[in-house]
Write a protein that holds these residues in place. Structure first.
Motif, PDB file in Angstrom:
ATOM      1  N   ASP A   1       0.838  -1.200   0.000  1.00 32.99           N
ATOM      2  CA  ASP A   1       0.000   0.000   0.000  1.00 32.99           C
ATOM      3  C   ASP A   1       0.870   1.247   0.000  1.00 32.99           C
ATOM      4  O   ASP A   1       0.603   2.225  -0.719  1.00 32.99           O
TER       5      ASP A   1
ATOM      6  N   ASN B   1       0.239   2.822  -3.388  1.00 35.32           N
ATOM      7  CA  ASN B   1      -0.907   3.723  -3.195  1.00 35.32           C
ATOM      8  C   ASN B   1      -0.634   4.897  -2.270  1.00 35.32           C
ATOM      9  O   ASN B   1      -1.562   5.629  -1.913  1.00 35.32           O
TER      10      ASN B   1
ATOM     11  N   VAL C   1      -4.845   2.868   1.269  1.00 33.13           N
ATOM     12  CA  VAL C   1      -5.580   1.729   1.827  1.00 33.13           C
ATOM     13  C   VAL C   1      -5.432   1.675   3.342  1.00 33.13           C
ATOM     14  O   VAL C   1      -6.388   1.383   4.070  1.00 33.13           O
TER      15      VAL C   1
ATOM     16  N   ILE D   1      -7.870   3.610   5.349  1.00 27.97           N
ATOM     17  CA  ILE D   1      -9.252   3.135   5.335  1.00 27.97           C
ATOM     18  C   ILE D   1      -9.414   1.899   6.199  1.00 27.97           C
ATOM     19  O   ILE D   1     -10.338   1.806   7.013  1.00 27.97           O
ATOM     20  N   TYR D   2      -8.516   0.950   6.033  1.00 26.54           N
ATOM     21  CA  TYR D   2      -8.594  -0.307   6.779  1.00 26.54           C
ATOM     22  C   TYR D   2      -7.835  -0.201   8.093  1.00 26.54           C
ATOM     23  O   TYR D   2      -6.929   0.618   8.249  1.00 26.54           O
TER      24      TYR D   2
ATOM     25  N   GLU E   1     -15.426  -0.587   3.655  1.00 24.72           N
ATOM     26  CA  GLU E   1     -14.015  -0.348   3.388  1.00 24.72           C
ATOM     27  C   GLU E   1     -13.662  -0.715   1.940  1.00 24.72           C
ATOM     28  O   GLU E   1     -12.928   0.016   1.266  1.00 24.72           O
TER      29      GLU E   1
ATOM     30  N   GLN F   1     -14.910   1.973  -0.318  1.00 26.49           N
ATOM     31  CA  GLN F   1     -14.079   3.177  -0.241  1.00 26.49           C
ATOM     32  C   GLN F   1     -12.760   3.002  -0.983  1.00 26.49           C
ATOM     33  O   GLN F   1     -12.282   3.930  -1.639  1.00 26.49           O
ATOM     34  N   VAL F   2     -12.174   1.809  -0.879  1.00 26.93           N
ATOM     35  CA  VAL F   2     -10.924   1.545  -1.590  1.00 26.93           C
ATOM     36  C   VAL F   2     -11.166   1.574  -3.094  1.00 26.93           C
ATOM     37  O   VAL F   2     -10.358   2.138  -3.852  1.00 26.93           O
ATOM     38  N   GLN F   3     -12.264   0.986  -3.541  1.00 29.79           N
ATOM     39  CA  GLN F   3     -12.602   1.001  -4.967  1.00 29.79           C
ATOM     40  C   GLN F   3     -12.771   2.439  -5.460  1.00 29.79           C
ATOM     41  O   GLN F   3     -12.313   2.792  -6.555  1.00 29.79           O
TER      42      GLN F   3
ATOM     43  N   LEU G   1      -9.103   4.155  -5.338  1.00 31.00           N
ATOM     44  CA  LEU G   1      -8.072   3.647  -6.251  1.00 31.00           C
ATOM     45  C   LEU G   1      -8.588   3.349  -7.652  1.00 31.00           C
ATOM     46  O   LEU G   1      -7.786   3.220  -8.584  1.00 31.00           O
TER      47      LEU G   1
ATOM     48  N   ALA H   1      -7.393  -0.729  -7.552  1.00 28.12           N
ATOM     49  CA  ALA H   1      -7.716  -1.535  -6.376  1.00 28.12           C
ATOM     50  C   ALA H   1      -7.522  -3.019  -6.667  1.00 28.12           C
ATOM     51  O   ALA H   1      -6.906  -3.742  -5.877  1.00 28.12           O
TER      52      ALA H   1
ATOM     53  N   TYR I   1      -3.901  -3.892  -6.861  1.00 27.16           N
ATOM     54  CA  TYR I   1      -3.296  -3.938  -5.530  1.00 27.16           C
ATOM     55  C   TYR I   1      -3.580  -5.270  -4.843  1.00 27.16           C
ATOM     56  O   TYR I   1      -2.665  -5.934  -4.344  1.00 27.16           O
TER      57      TYR I   1
END
Length: 208
Positions: free
Chosen positions: A39, A43, A47, A50-51, A64, A67-69, A72, A76, A79
């Motif tokens: 990450d 990124n 990530v 969020i997580y 979560e 939100q990542v989708q 990113l 995503a 990743y």
């Protein structure tokens, strides 16, 4: 029976027992670390914001994932794929090195036990996949719809075949005895203690 007692009651078995008593905590920390590392590299830490890293060692939560989708986009899936394939590669290479080292020496050293532990990370994932996930995926007709599931099926099949080859072809009797009488019981204790008691308190799952 006497030979089995001689194998079990050796000093190095204490190290083996301690190593596999720590199996699931180490696995969770290792997986969390890999997720965080990639990450950070790929990124810039998106990530991780969020997580929450948790005792399961996986990224969890429907909100979560959404939100990542959103954060990113198409990146995503890349990743997740990179992390999954890297974890497979670590176990696969550990298995190959273990096969080579065991063939070249009759002495199963402490390094070999560590390699077995790394290999077993994905072996546990493979067993979990075939026992828990694959039946429901097939039942709902989802196996043919997602390429990632085919990749998981292939990679986990490779790990299972390697495990069978190691146990039945490569490992000699004393090694098998230690696996059955030391590794499996201590790993089971590690599983129960980590997932039931220590894990939820030390690294709880925080869902949005």
């Amino acid at each position: 029976m006497k030979k089995i007692k001689e194998i079990v009651f050796q000093k190095k078995n204490v190290f083996i027992a301690i190593l596999f008593l720590s199996f699931f905590p180490v696995r969770a920390l290792f997986y969390n670390g890999i997720y965080y590392f990639f990450d950070l590299i790929l990124n810039s830490g998106v990530v991780s914001n969020i997580y929450s890293f948790n005792y399961m060692g996986n990224l969890m939560g429907c909100l979560e994932i959404q939100q990542v989708q959103e954060a990113l986009g198409a990146g995503a899936n890349m990743y997740y794929s990179i992390v999954f394939n890297f974890l497979f590669l670590v176990s696969f290479l550990s298995g190959l090195i273990l096969i080579k080292r065991t063939k070249s020496s009759n002495d199963f050293s402490l390094i070999n036990w560590f390699l077995l532990m790394l290999f077993s990370f994905s072996l546990f994932d493979a067993l979990e996949f075939f026992i828990m996930s694959l039946p429901s995926i097939i039942e709902f007709g989802g196996l043919f719809k997602v390429t990632a599931r085919w990749v998981a099926l292939i990679e986990f099949s490779i790990i299972l075949l390697m495990a069978i080859y190691l146990f039945y072809i490569i490992f000699y009797k004393s090694m098998k005895v230690r696996i059955l009488l030391i590794v499996l019981p201590t790993s089971f204790i590690s599983f129960v203690v980590w997932y039931s008691y220590l894990g939820p308190h030390l690294l709880p799952v925080k869902i949005l």
